[in-house]
Design an enzyme around this catalytic site. Structure first.
Site, PDB file in Angstrom:
ATOM      1  N   ASN A 293      -9.931 -10.890 -10.638  1.00  0.00           N
ATOM      2  CA  ASN A 293      -9.162 -11.595 -11.675  1.00  0.00           C
ATOM      3  C   ASN A 293      -9.337 -10.815 -12.974  1.00  0.00           C
ATOM      4  OD1 ASN A 293      -8.072 -13.330 -13.551  1.00  0.00           O
ATOM      5  ND2 ASN A 293      -9.722 -14.866 -13.393  1.00  0.00           N
ATOM      6  N   TRP A 294      -8.289 -10.075 -13.333  1.00  0.00           N
ATOM      7  CA  TRP A 294      -8.399  -9.207 -14.523  1.00  0.00           C
ATOM      8  C   TRP A 294      -8.285  -9.998 -15.820  1.00  0.00           C
ATOM      9  CZ3 TRP A 294      -4.789  -4.410 -13.238  1.00  0.00           C
ATOM     10  CH2 TRP A 294      -5.266  -3.807 -12.058  1.00  0.00           C
ATOM     11  N   LYS A 295      -7.887 -11.257 -15.735  1.00  0.00           N
ATOM     12  CA  LYS A 295      -7.668 -12.092 -16.921  1.00  0.00           C
ATOM     13  C   LYS A 295      -6.725 -11.373 -17.903  1.00  0.00           C
ATOM     14  CE  LYS A 295     -12.231 -13.926 -16.154  1.00  0.00           C
ATOM     15  NZ  LYS A 295     -13.296 -14.780 -16.622  1.00  0.00           N
TER      16      LYS A 295
ATOM     17  N   HIS B  13      -8.059 -22.097 -12.581  1.00  0.00           N
ATOM     18  CA  HIS B  13      -9.241 -21.376 -13.078  1.00  0.00           C
ATOM     19  C   HIS B  13      -9.864 -22.194 -14.212  1.00  0.00           C
ATOM     20  CE1 HIS B  13     -11.680 -18.330 -15.057  1.00  0.00           C
ATOM     21  NE2 HIS B  13     -11.670 -17.693 -13.897  1.00  0.00           N
TER      22      HIS B  13
ATOM     23  N   GLU C 243     -10.885 -21.429 -17.014  1.00  0.00           N
ATOM     24  CA  GLU C 243     -10.347 -21.138 -18.351  1.00  0.00           C
ATOM     25  C   GLU C 243      -9.021 -21.878 -18.565  1.00  0.00           C
ATOM     26  OE1 GLU C 243     -10.610 -16.889 -17.917  1.00  0.00           O
ATOM     27  OE2 GLU C 243     -12.788 -17.087 -17.923  1.00  0.00           O
TER      28      GLU C 243
ATOM     29  N   GLU D 222     -16.499 -21.820  -8.535  1.00  0.00           N
ATOM     30  CA  GLU D 222     -16.894 -21.034  -9.702  1.00  0.00           C
ATOM     31  C   GLU D 222     -17.623 -21.935 -10.700  1.00  0.00           C
ATOM     32  OE1 GLU D 222     -14.360 -17.297 -10.131  1.00  0.00           O
ATOM     33  OE2 GLU D 222     -13.289 -18.880 -11.155  1.00  0.00           O
TER      34      GLU D 222
ATOM     35  N   GLY E 134     -18.532 -15.101 -16.541  1.00  0.00           N
ATOM     36  CA  GLY E 134     -18.555 -14.202 -17.693  1.00  0.00           C
ATOM     37  C   GLY E 134     -19.846 -14.263 -18.495  1.00  0.00           C
TER      38      GLY E 134
ATOM     39  N   SER F  10     -19.998 -14.146 -12.326  1.00  0.00           N
ATOM     40  CA  SER F  10     -20.871 -12.990 -12.553  1.00  0.00           C
ATOM     41  C   SER F  10     -21.296 -12.289 -11.259  1.00  0.00           C
ATOM     42  CB  SER F  10     -22.096 -13.395 -13.379  1.00  0.00           C
ATOM     43  OG  SER F  10     -21.682 -13.856 -14.663  1.00  0.00           O
TER      44      SER F  10
ATOM     45  N   GLY G 248     -14.425 -11.500 -11.921  1.00  0.00           N
ATOM     46  CA  GLY G 248     -13.797 -11.254 -13.216  1.00  0.00           C
ATOM     47  C   GLY G 248     -14.194  -9.885 -13.756  1.00  0.00           C
ATOM     48  N   GLY G 249     -15.207  -9.874 -14.630  1.00  0.00           N
ATOM     49  CA  GLY G 249     -15.599  -8.646 -15.329  1.00  0.00           C
ATOM     50  C   GLY G 249     -15.776  -7.431 -14.437  1.00  0.00           C
TER      51      GLY G 249
HETATM   52  C1  PEP Z   1     -13.666 -15.313 -12.993  1.00  0.00           C
HETATM   53  O1  PEP Z   1     -13.014 -15.050 -13.968  1.00  0.00           O
HETATM   54  O2  PEP Z   1     -13.149 -15.976 -12.082  1.00  0.00           O
HETATM   55  C2  PEP Z   1     -15.048 -14.857 -12.926  1.00  0.00           C
HETATM   56  C3  PEP Z   1     -15.776 -15.252 -11.932  1.00  0.00           C
HETATM   57  O3  PEP Z   1     -15.478 -14.027 -13.954  1.00  0.00           O
HETATM   58  P1  PEP Z   1     -16.849 -13.179 -13.974  1.00  0.00           P
HETATM   59  O4  PEP Z   1     -16.960 -12.476 -12.638  1.00  0.00           O
HETATM   60  O5  PEP Z   1     -16.685 -12.232 -15.104  1.00  0.00           O
HETATM   61  O6  PEP Z   1     -17.966 -14.143 -14.161  1.00  0.00           O
END
Ligand code: PEP
Length: 255
Positions: free
Chosen positions: A9-11, A95, A97, A167, A173, A213, A234-235
């Protein structure tokens, strides 16, 4: 047997050139990976460009959100037919967010979910508790409530075609990952809930990703848990090395 599924997930990150560079690097890195399903979910404006760069690779394309109506006067929104038109196979729904910043409710997510399934796209439905909810001992209640609300009205076939992502909000993040035991406990509980909402056969078939993470150095331990079937990343999905390290870990997990 559930095939592990890793999605990035590049956001709201990267630009057009960096998006294309990244998927070219990933396509190269995963040329011989066949035992893991892989997807990238770029910002919507880059979907077409990324789809072009993914031609000939086994990496699938996903969107980060969608609106439930197929067309019409909904300024700023995108529909399922549009996502299919540009080559998407997956759509992330709910998600944390979107829930926290844009106020998405389980009812809205459920409406989108029905639209996504009707369009033949594969939804990735996110659920997870906040730190306060975990500390108050409410994790199972919150996650079960999100599952019940988001998945309402699905048939068994539709449930089997749906991916879930657990999640924990406090792990997204933040660099603070759930321990494999913490994550497995919730995944097991979700699977038990699915068995009561649908059937045990269906619950055994549903892919439940973990997200929060996930990195190359913690992926193996998480993915080795019996009820963790992949990762929503994500990251660490923004660089070839870190994302391919996670896919590499998934490719050696024996379930
Ligand atoms: C996400 O955005 O779904 C996520 C899990 O981010 P991260 O891996 O950066 O925690």
């Amino acid at each position: 047997m559930r095939k592990l599924f890793i999605a990035g997930n590049w956001k709201m990150n990267l630009d057009r050139a960096k998006s294309v560079d990244l998927v070219r690097g990933l396509a190269d890195a995963f040329r011989t990976t066949t035992n893991v399903d892989i997807a990238v979910c770029p910002p919507a404006v880059y979907l077409s460009e990324v789809a072009g760069a993914l031609q000939g690779s086994s990496i699938e394309l996903g969107a980060q959100n969608v609106y439930s109506k197929p067309d019409g006067a909904f300024t700023g929104e995108l529909s399922c037919p549009m996502l299919k038109d540009v080559g998407c196979r997956y759509v992330i729904l709910g998600h944390s967010e979107r829930r926290a910043i844009f106020g998405e409710t389980d009812a809205q997510i459920n409406e989108k979910l029905h639209a996504v399934l009707a369009a033949g796209l594969i939804p990735i439905v996110c659920v997870g508790e906040t730190l306060g909810e975990r500390e108050a001992g409410r994790t199972a209640e919150v996650v079960r409530g999100q599952c019940r609300g988001s998945l309402a009205g699905l048939s068994e076939t539709q449930m089997r075609a749906t991916v879930l992502a657990y999640e924990p909000v406090w792990a997204i993040g933040t660099g603070r990952t759930a321990t494999p035991d913490q994550a497995e406990e919730v995944h097991r509980d979700i699977r038990e809930l699915l068995a009561t909402m649908f059937s045990s056969e269906t619950s055994q078939q549903v892919i439940i990703q973990y997200g929060g993470s996930v990195k190359a150095d913690n992926a193996l331990e998480l993915l080795s848990q019996p009820n963790i079937d992949g990762a929503l990343v994500g990251g660490a999905s923004l660089k070839v090395d870190s994302f391919s390290g996670i896919v590499q870990a998934a490719s050696v997990v024996k379930k």
